[in-house]
Design a protein around this motif. Structure first.
Motif, short mmCIF file in Angstrom:
data_model
loop_
_atom_site.label_atom_id
_atom_site.label_comp_id
_atom_site.label_asym_id
_atom_site.label_seq_id
_atom_site.Cartn_x
_atom_site.Cartn_y
_atom_site.Cartn_z
N GLY A 9 55.27 -37.30 14.08
CA GLY A 9 54.22 -38.06 13.43
C GLY A 9 52.86 -37.61 13.90
O GLY A 9 52.71 -36.56 14.53
N LEU A 10 51.86 -38.44 13.59
CA LEU A 10 50.47 -38.18 13.97
C LEU A 10 50.10 -39.10 15.13
O LEU A 10 50.33 -40.32 15.06
CB LEU A 10 49.56 -38.44 12.77
CG LEU A 10 48.06 -38.36 13.01
CD1 LEU A 10 47.65 -36.95 13.41
CD2 LEU A 10 47.30 -38.81 11.76
N VAL A 11 49.53 -38.52 16.17
CA VAL A 11 49.16 -39.28 17.35
C VAL A 11 47.85 -38.73 17.90
O VAL A 11 47.56 -37.54 17.73
CB VAL A 11 50.28 -39.24 18.41
CG1 VAL A 11 50.50 -37.83 18.92
CG2 VAL A 11 50.02 -40.21 19.55
N GLN A 12 47.08 -39.58 18.54
CA GLN A 12 45.84 -39.13 19.16
C GLN A 12 46.13 -38.44 20.49
O GLN A 12 47.15 -38.73 21.15
CB GLN A 12 44.90 -40.31 19.37
CG GLN A 12 44.30 -40.85 18.08
CD GLN A 12 43.22 -41.88 18.36
OE1 GLN A 12 43.25 -42.57 19.37
NE2 GLN A 12 42.27 -41.99 17.45
N ALA A 13 45.24 -37.57 20.89
CA ALA A 13 45.36 -36.91 22.19
C ALA A 13 45.46 -37.96 23.29
O ALA A 13 44.76 -38.97 23.26
CB ALA A 13 44.17 -36.00 22.42
N GLY A 14 46.37 -37.70 24.23
CA GLY A 14 46.63 -38.65 25.30
C GLY A 14 47.75 -39.62 25.00
O GLY A 14 48.21 -40.34 25.89
N ARG A 18 58.27 -40.08 21.00
CA ARG A 18 59.63 -39.75 21.41
C ARG A 18 60.38 -39.19 20.22
O ARG A 18 60.52 -39.86 19.20
CB ARG A 18 60.37 -40.96 21.97
CG ARG A 18 61.71 -40.55 22.59
CD ARG A 18 62.43 -41.70 23.25
NE ARG A 18 63.18 -42.50 22.31
CZ ARG A 18 64.26 -43.20 22.64
NH1 ARG A 18 64.72 -43.18 23.89
NH2 ARG A 18 64.87 -43.95 21.74
N LEU A 19 60.84 -37.97 20.38
CA LEU A 19 61.66 -37.33 19.36
C LEU A 19 63.14 -37.60 19.66
O LEU A 19 63.54 -37.68 20.81
CB LEU A 19 61.41 -35.83 19.31
CG LEU A 19 59.98 -35.37 19.12
CD1 LEU A 19 59.93 -33.85 19.02
CD2 LEU A 19 59.34 -36.01 17.92
N SER A 91 52.83 -28.92 16.44
CA SER A 91 53.83 -27.94 16.02
C SER A 91 54.92 -28.64 15.22
O SER A 91 54.99 -29.88 15.21
CB SER A 91 54.51 -27.28 17.22
OG SER A 91 53.75 -26.26 17.80
N VAL A 92 55.79 -27.85 14.65
CA VAL A 92 57.07 -28.36 14.18
C VAL A 92 58.05 -28.23 15.34
O VAL A 92 58.17 -27.16 15.93
CB VAL A 92 57.58 -27.59 12.96
CG1 VAL A 92 58.95 -28.11 12.54
CG2 VAL A 92 56.59 -27.71 11.80
N THR A 119 60.85 -31.41 12.94
CA THR A 119 60.03 -32.59 12.68
C THR A 119 58.61 -32.27 13.12
O THR A 119 58.39 -31.68 14.17
CB THR A 119 60.60 -33.83 13.40
OG1 THR A 119 59.84 -35.00 13.06
CG2 THR A 119 60.62 -33.68 14.91
N GLN A 120 57.64 -32.64 12.29
CA GLN A 120 56.25 -32.29 12.53
C GLN A 120 55.61 -33.24 13.53
O GLN A 120 55.70 -34.47 13.37
CB GLN A 120 55.46 -32.32 11.23
CG GLN A 120 53.96 -32.06 11.37
CD GLN A 120 53.65 -30.62 11.73
OE1 GLN A 120 54.18 -29.69 11.13
NE2 GLN A 120 52.77 -30.43 12.71
N VAL A 121 54.96 -32.67 14.52
CA VAL A 121 54.14 -33.44 15.46
C VAL A 121 52.71 -32.94 15.35
O VAL A 121 52.45 -31.75 15.48
CB VAL A 121 54.65 -33.28 16.90
CG1 VAL A 121 53.69 -33.91 17.90
CG2 VAL A 121 56.05 -33.88 17.05
#
Length: 125
Positions: A9-14, A18-19, A91-92, A119-121
């Motif tokens: 998913g989309l997350v902010q830096a920091g 969990r994949l 990355s994927v 899965t895209q991060v």
């Protein structure tokens, strides 16, 4: 064995993600498992690996101290806990299974026999 990765998913830096990678088709505990990642225009990179029992783990230099790989053989699932995420972690992410018994954990893509779909991060700054 079939592998299904999820949790990107989309997350902010920091932040953290969990994949998960669920396996089906054969005895999960007979495989060492790994996570790799690939950004556009770059080669696929080793992120982390874990032995069949979970007793041995190994990490790529760029994620040491921030990512943790684990597995639950009762649930046929391997996890990648990613903390302190950075934009360069975008990355994927792919999970992979190694059917060959080896000492330690494989770090090369050629060491792994089966791959999930990715899965895209995405980490925003």
């Amino acid at each position: 064995v079939q592998l299904q990765a999820s949790g990107g998913g989309l997350v902010q830096a920091g932040g953290s993600l969990r994949l998960s990678c669920a396996a089906s088709g054969r005895t999960f505990s007979s495989y060492s498992m790994g996570w790799f990642r690939q950004a556009p225009g770059k080669e696929r990179e080793f992120v982390a690996g874990i032995s069949r029992s979970g007793g041995t783990t190994r990490y790529g230099d760029s994620v040491k101290g921030r990512f943790t790989i684990s597995r639950d053989n009762a649930k046929d699932t391997v996890y990648l806990q990613m903390d302190s995420l950075k934009p360069e972690d975008t990355s994927v992410y792919y999970c992979a299974a190694d059917a060959v018994y080896r000492i330690g954990v494989g770090v090369a893509t050629a060491d792994y026999d089966y791959w999930g779909q990715g899965t895209q991060v995405t980490v925003s700054s």
